[in-house]
Design an enzyme around this catalytic site. Sequence first.
Site, mmCIF file in Angstrom:
data_model
loop_
_atom_site.group_PDB
_atom_site.id
_atom_site.type_symbol
_atom_site.label_atom_id
_atom_site.label_comp_id
_atom_site.label_asym_id
_atom_site.label_seq_id
_atom_site.Cartn_x
_atom_site.Cartn_y
_atom_site.Cartn_z
ATOM 1 N N HIS A 210 0.790 -1.230 0.000
ATOM 2 C CA HIS A 210 0.000 0.000 0.000
ATOM 3 C C HIS A 210 0.822 1.280 0.000
ATOM 4 O O HIS A 210 0.284 2.363 -0.104
ATOM 5 C CB HIS A 210 -0.958 0.032 1.192
ATOM 6 C CG HIS A 210 -0.241 0.283 2.491
ATOM 7 N ND1 HIS A 210 0.424 -0.705 3.157
ATOM 8 C CD2 HIS A 210 -0.072 1.407 3.214
ATOM 9 C CE1 HIS A 210 0.965 -0.197 4.254
ATOM 10 N NE2 HIS A 210 0.677 1.083 4.309
HETATM 11 C C1 UD1 Z 1 -2.087 5.234 6.159
HETATM 12 C C2 UD1 Z 1 -0.778 5.626 6.845
HETATM 13 C C3 UD1 Z 1 0.233 4.496 6.676
HETATM 14 C C4 UD1 Z 1 -0.340 3.176 7.143
HETATM 15 C C5 UD1 Z 1 -1.635 2.901 6.370
HETATM 16 C C6 UD1 Z 1 -2.288 1.597 6.711
HETATM 17 C C7 UD1 Z 1 -0.231 8.046 6.793
HETATM 18 C C8 UD1 Z 1 0.614 9.067 6.177
HETATM 19 N N1 UD1 Z 1 -0.181 6.818 6.243
HETATM 20 O O1 UD1 Z 1 -1.829 5.155 4.744
HETATM 21 O O2 UD1 Z 1 1.381 4.780 7.446
HETATM 22 O O3 UD1 Z 1 0.586 2.140 6.917
HETATM 23 O O4 UD1 Z 1 -2.539 3.986 6.654
HETATM 24 O O5 UD1 Z 1 -3.375 1.372 5.875
HETATM 25 O O6 UD1 Z 1 -0.934 8.323 7.752
HETATM 26 N N2 UD1 Z 1 -9.163 4.906 1.830
HETATM 27 C C9 UD1 Z 1 -10.360 4.255 1.754
HETATM 28 N N3 UD1 Z 1 -10.957 3.876 2.911
HETATM 29 C C10 UD1 Z 1 -10.415 4.121 4.129
HETATM 30 C C11 UD1 Z 1 -9.169 4.780 4.193
HETATM 31 C C12 UD1 Z 1 -8.556 5.147 3.034
HETATM 32 O O7 UD1 Z 1 -10.892 4.007 0.690
HETATM 33 O O8 UD1 Z 1 -11.019 3.734 5.146
HETATM 34 C C13 UD1 Z 1 -8.485 5.284 0.585
HETATM 35 C C14 UD1 Z 1 -8.736 6.716 0.219
HETATM 36 O O9 UD1 Z 1 -8.895 6.767 -1.155
HETATM 37 C C15 UD1 Z 1 -7.475 7.416 0.606
HETATM 38 C C16 UD1 Z 1 -6.431 6.324 0.436
HETATM 39 O O10 UD1 Z 1 -7.115 5.096 0.736
HETATM 40 O O11 UD1 Z 1 -7.225 8.534 -0.161
HETATM 41 C C17 UD1 Z 1 -5.276 6.466 1.345
HETATM 42 O O12 UD1 Z 1 -5.666 6.603 2.706
HETATM 43 P P1 UD1 Z 1 -4.772 7.456 3.751
HETATM 44 O O13 UD1 Z 1 -5.332 7.369 5.115
HETATM 45 O O14 UD1 Z 1 -4.497 8.788 3.213
HETATM 46 O O15 UD1 Z 1 -3.396 6.707 3.749
HETATM 47 P P2 UD1 Z 1 -2.995 5.184 3.675
HETATM 48 O O16 UD1 Z 1 -2.385 4.956 2.346
HETATM 49 O O17 UD1 Z 1 -4.086 4.252 4.100
#
Ligand code: UD1
Length: 368
Positions: A210
Amino acid sequence: MTKEGMKIINVVGARPNFMKIAPIMRAMKAYRKIKPLLVHTGQHYDANMSGAFFKDLELPKPDIHLEVGSGTHAEQTARVMERFEKVLFKEKPNLVLVVGDVNSTLACSLAASKLHIKVAHVEAGLRSFDRRMPEEINRVLTDQMSDLLFTTCKDADRNLAKEGIAQDKVFLVGDVMIDTLLRSMETVDQRPKTKDRRPRDGEYAVVTLHRPSNVDDKDTFERISMALNKISKSIPIIFPVHPRTRGQIKRFGFEKYYNGQIKLLEPLGYLDFIKLYPKAKMVLTDSGGIQEETTVLDIPCLTIRENTERPITITQGTNILVGTDEEKIVKEAKKILRGERKRRKTIKYWDGRAAERIVRVLVEEADV
Ligand code: UD1
């Protein structure tokens, strides 16, 4: 501790936070004087990225939910800060406890420290020395602001000393993620079998991916995808897919690599995941926590990154850094398939009791 007791706000935001907070909140129950509150920032909000974990980990329902959702780094961080500051004004806690390295970790410690509220950081001192990772910025800054720093290993203590952090604020307590893992492993075999057909124990590999550096760059993600495709010709792969990664597979048209012996799943809940991967022949991942868990479980782990903030899993554990080169990933996977593999050593305090140590220190040291 004052007579009125000690109000502690525990913060969770994203998936890897839940398994770290669960044992800490459980350990807090042993102290009547501690009044724990749980704040969920809502950084992760999907049922299978957040809700399922509360049930699996027996976490109490959050007392306060900030519902910040997704956004750019600045948007997400700023939204958490604004909303969390209001909570701090209202609740006036004695201490804010944050875990790990996600955006919510940084945002909440920054809001608290500006209001002169003590911050405790669990999993302090880990460093990849790669400032292009958002998590590295979050780690360094959170540690600078923290009043109590709880570390998982000696490397972390050394990193903090080099950054000028006073040693009397640092406590080597072990790994709370391992507390949760060991506790959950005791019961996981009693869970009902999953409906879908799975290969036999020891006859599959598990993949998780991821990191933006792996899945947002088309060339890098293509090299990794081609490597996985090649490996799947020798062993079936089960791949629970993070929402970011799912989006990128579609955007780049990479579905063609994820066919045949690669089975893509929705992200799994905690217990379903630990029912799956401890029986794998190997794990290929870019996760931080899984590097630690595979070491404790003595399963070969290939980390698809150029660096790790958890070098102890290489020196003492089953982890190998393979980077993102297609040939290197395939070569190392083939070695494991031939039976050439690393074995772990025992790591101090990765014993299931880290949370108890943390709470004991909070009670003894937090001068509130
Ligand atoms: C975040 C953490 C990372 C951790 C990871 C575990 C930061 C900078 N990164 O990254 O360290 O390893 O979580 O998963 O805080 N999204 C969904 N549903 C959700 C959450 C996210 O669809 O419940 C999608 C959204 O499109 C979002 C993308 O995933 O834009 C990324 O989510 P985000 O929380 O920004 O970061 P992660 O890549 O999950």
